[in-house]
Design a protein around this motif. Sequence first.
Motif, short mmCIF file in Angstrom:
data_model
loop_
_atom_site.label_atom_id
_atom_site.label_comp_id
_atom_site.label_asym_id
_atom_site.label_seq_id
_atom_site.Cartn_x
_atom_site.Cartn_y
_atom_site.Cartn_z
N TYR A 17 0.88 -1.17 0.00
CA TYR A 17 0.00 0.00 0.00
C TYR A 17 0.91 1.22 0.00
O TYR A 17 1.75 1.36 0.88
CB TYR A 17 -0.87 0.03 1.26
CG TYR A 17 -1.68 -1.23 1.47
CD1 TYR A 17 -2.99 -1.32 1.03
CD2 TYR A 17 -1.12 -2.32 2.11
CE1 TYR A 17 -3.73 -2.47 1.23
CE2 TYR A 17 -1.84 -3.49 2.31
CZ TYR A 17 -3.14 -3.55 1.87
OH TYR A 17 -3.87 -4.70 2.06
N THR A 18 0.75 2.09 -0.98
CA THR A 18 1.61 3.27 -1.03
C THR A 18 0.83 4.49 -1.51
O THR A 18 0.06 4.40 -2.45
CB THR A 18 2.85 3.03 -1.91
OG1 THR A 18 3.66 4.19 -1.89
CG2 THR A 18 2.49 2.68 -3.33
N ASP A 19 1.03 5.58 -0.79
CA ASP A 19 0.45 6.87 -1.16
C ASP A 19 1.57 7.88 -1.34
O ASP A 19 1.50 9.00 -0.85
CB ASP A 19 -0.50 7.37 -0.06
CG ASP A 19 -1.86 6.72 -0.12
OD1 ASP A 19 -2.35 6.48 -1.24
OD2 ASP A 19 -2.44 6.46 0.95
N ARG A 31 -6.12 9.76 0.58
CA ARG A 31 -5.03 8.78 0.64
C ARG A 31 -5.64 7.41 0.37
O ARG A 31 -5.92 6.65 1.28
CB ARG A 31 -4.36 8.84 2.01
CG ARG A 31 -3.68 10.17 2.26
CD ARG A 31 -3.03 10.21 3.62
NE ARG A 31 -2.02 9.17 3.73
CZ ARG A 31 -1.70 8.57 4.88
NH1 ARG A 31 -2.29 8.90 6.01
NH2 ARG A 31 -0.78 7.63 4.91
N ALA A 33 -4.59 4.54 -0.78
CA ALA A 33 -3.91 3.33 -0.32
C ALA A 33 -4.05 3.16 1.20
O ALA A 33 -4.22 2.04 1.69
CB ALA A 33 -2.44 3.35 -0.72
N HIS A 36 -7.46 1.90 1.79
CA HIS A 36 -7.51 0.51 1.36
C HIS A 36 -6.88 -0.39 2.43
O HIS A 36 -7.41 -1.46 2.76
CB HIS A 36 -6.81 0.37 0.02
CG HIS A 36 -6.96 -0.96 -0.62
ND1 HIS A 36 -6.22 -1.35 -1.70
CD2 HIS A 36 -7.73 -2.03 -0.33
CE1 HIS A 36 -6.54 -2.57 -2.05
NE2 HIS A 36 -7.46 -3.00 -1.23
#
Length: 133
Positions: A17-19, A31, A33, A36
Amino acid sequence: MPSPGGVGHGCVVVATYTDNARNATKDDRERPAFEHLLADLHRGHAFTAGPLPGVVAVADDRLYRRPEDLIRFMAALTANTGRVYVDRDGLRDPYSKEGTLAAAGALEGASAEERMRSRRVRDWHWSRAMDGR
């Protein structure tokens, strides 16, 4: 939000998971991710990857910089028992008083860093204005 390279502590990365390039300090910033990740933690698994027994993070401030985000993250992480949290400082028990205090300390550090960053940007703009730019 897994750590690059070796994870350690017996962890296996099952989802990422990356923002990146999204400011986590503003209330109105989306945001996706992070949202999520929270949904997957509450559900107990990532749809395509299976169970989520914990979170490995590059750094706390990549997850949360606002108290509301820390509260939401900790609630999601501890929604199921036995989960772990690992960052560059090592393994943290999110169910213990020490783990909660460490998270709060990291939040304070992230907040202080954001205040310093904002001051530097404000000073830079002021300096440019004084130079007529």
